[in-house]
Design a protein around this motif. Structure first.
Motif, mmCIF file in Angstrom:
data_model
loop_
_atom_site.group_PDB
_atom_site.id
_atom_site.type_symbol
_atom_site.label_atom_id
_atom_site.label_comp_id
_atom_site.label_asym_id
_atom_site.label_seq_id
_atom_site.Cartn_x
_atom_site.Cartn_y
_atom_site.Cartn_z
ATOM 1 N N GLU A 30 0.847 -1.093 -0.040
ATOM 2 C CA GLU A 30 0.075 -0.062 -0.098
ATOM 3 C C GLU A 30 0.789 1.325 -0.010
ATOM 4 O O GLU A 30 0.885 2.016 0.851
ATOM 5 C CB GLU A 30 -0.919 0.011 1.152
ATOM 6 N N SER A 31 1.427 1.277 -1.002
ATOM 7 C CA SER A 31 2.439 2.618 -1.156
ATOM 8 C C SER A 31 2.378 3.171 -2.620
ATOM 9 O O SER A 31 1.557 2.787 -3.554
ATOM 10 C CB SER A 31 3.987 2.048 -0.873
ATOM 11 N N THR A 32 3.117 4.359 -2.754
ATOM 12 C CA THR A 32 2.922 4.878 -4.025
ATOM 13 C C THR A 32 3.920 4.311 -4.955
ATOM 14 O O THR A 32 4.881 3.293 -4.614
ATOM 15 C CB THR A 32 3.597 6.302 -3.953
ATOM 16 N N PRO A 33 3.746 4.388 -6.369
ATOM 17 C CA PRO A 33 4.483 3.993 -7.368
ATOM 18 C C PRO A 33 5.761 3.958 -7.333
ATOM 19 O O PRO A 33 6.668 2.964 -7.600
ATOM 20 C CB PRO A 33 3.563 4.224 -8.664
ATOM 21 N N GLU A 34 6.101 5.375 -6.833
ATOM 22 C CA GLU A 34 7.584 5.697 -6.893
ATOM 23 C C GLU A 34 8.385 4.942 -5.600
ATOM 24 O O GLU A 34 9.290 4.235 -5.971
ATOM 25 C CB GLU A 34 7.674 7.160 -6.530
ATOM 26 N N ARG A 35 7.742 4.819 -4.670
ATOM 27 C CA ARG A 35 8.020 4.080 -3.439
ATOM 28 C C ARG A 35 8.190 2.559 -3.708
ATOM 29 O O ARG A 35 9.410 2.110 -3.545
ATOM 30 C CB ARG A 35 7.271 4.386 -2.193
ATOM 31 N N SER A 36 7.288 1.880 -4.418
ATOM 32 C CA SER A 36 7.262 0.623 -4.700
ATOM 33 C C SER A 36 8.519 0.283 -5.678
ATOM 34 O O SER A 36 9.345 -0.531 -5.606
ATOM 35 C CB SER A 36 6.016 0.318 -5.516
ATOM 36 N N PHE A 37 9.003 1.346 -6.588
ATOM 37 C CA PHE A 37 9.762 1.176 -7.567
ATOM 38 C C PHE A 37 11.123 1.293 -6.843
ATOM 39 O O PHE A 37 12.003 0.692 -7.055
ATOM 40 C CB PHE A 37 9.876 2.357 -8.719
ATOM 41 N N LEU A 38 11.304 2.357 -6.213
ATOM 42 C CA LEU A 38 12.603 2.453 -5.115
ATOM 43 C C LEU A 38 12.993 1.145 -4.349
ATOM 44 O O LEU A 38 14.015 0.780 -4.186
ATOM 45 C CB LEU A 38 12.617 3.567 -4.436
#
Length: 166
Positions: free
Chosen positions: A85-93
């Motif tokens: 349950e995170s942002t796409p940016e955080r998930s990518f990082l």
């Protein structure tokens, strides 16, 4: 405990372990099936006190046999999508960081890599890892300590390069 209950309890753990070794989704799935097939064959004839450690040992040997049979190093790197349950940016990082960590782990010597994968990523006890890898417990601890130091150095180097570039 029958095989169906064992499968339900440990299939995800075995998949994650074999995925971290093979770095390939399809190979990991095949090896999970191979490990449970081997377990099915041996389950009736072997006295097992710690089923999880025994299954990881069977899976490890299935992976070793697979790599020997194919006589090549598995290069493809894929990290399964993790539901968060995170942002796409955080998930990518996070995924990128995990990929870098896996690269660092796979750059270690084989024994160090195997011990770190079992003890740190899969939370195995030292004795369980020693049984799986057929090593003495002190050897496991030595490989773990050396491997951790090498990974910390690699992360520090990467961080200092990043800070110099940025």
């Amino acid at each position: 405990m029958d095989l169906d209950e064992i499968y339900e309890a440990y299939v995800n753990d075995l998949y994650r372990y074999l995925f971290s070794l093979s770095k390939d989704h399809y190979t990991a799935e095949d090896l999970v099936q191979e490990a449970f097939y081997r377990a099915y064959i041996q389950l009736e004839t072997v006295e097992i006190s710690n089923i999880k450690a025994w299954l990881f040992k069977v899976a490890y040997h299935a992976f070793v046999d697979y790599t020997r049979k194919n006589k090549r190093i598995i290069i493809r790197e894929q990290v399964s999508e993790r539901v968060t349950e995170s942002t796409p940016e955080r998930s990518f990082l996070e995924k990128e960081g995990f990929n870098l960590l896996l690269q660092d782990i796979h750059s270690l010597k084989k024994q160090e890599r195997d011990v770190i994968l079992l003890c740190d990523l899969h939370k195995m006890k030292y004795q369980e890892a020693a049984d799986i890898l057929e090593m003495k417990i002190n050897t496991v601890k030595s490989h773990l300590l050396r491997g951790r130091k090498k990974i910390i150095e690699k992360v520090k180097e990467r961080r200092s390069r990043f800070e110099q570039e940025g």
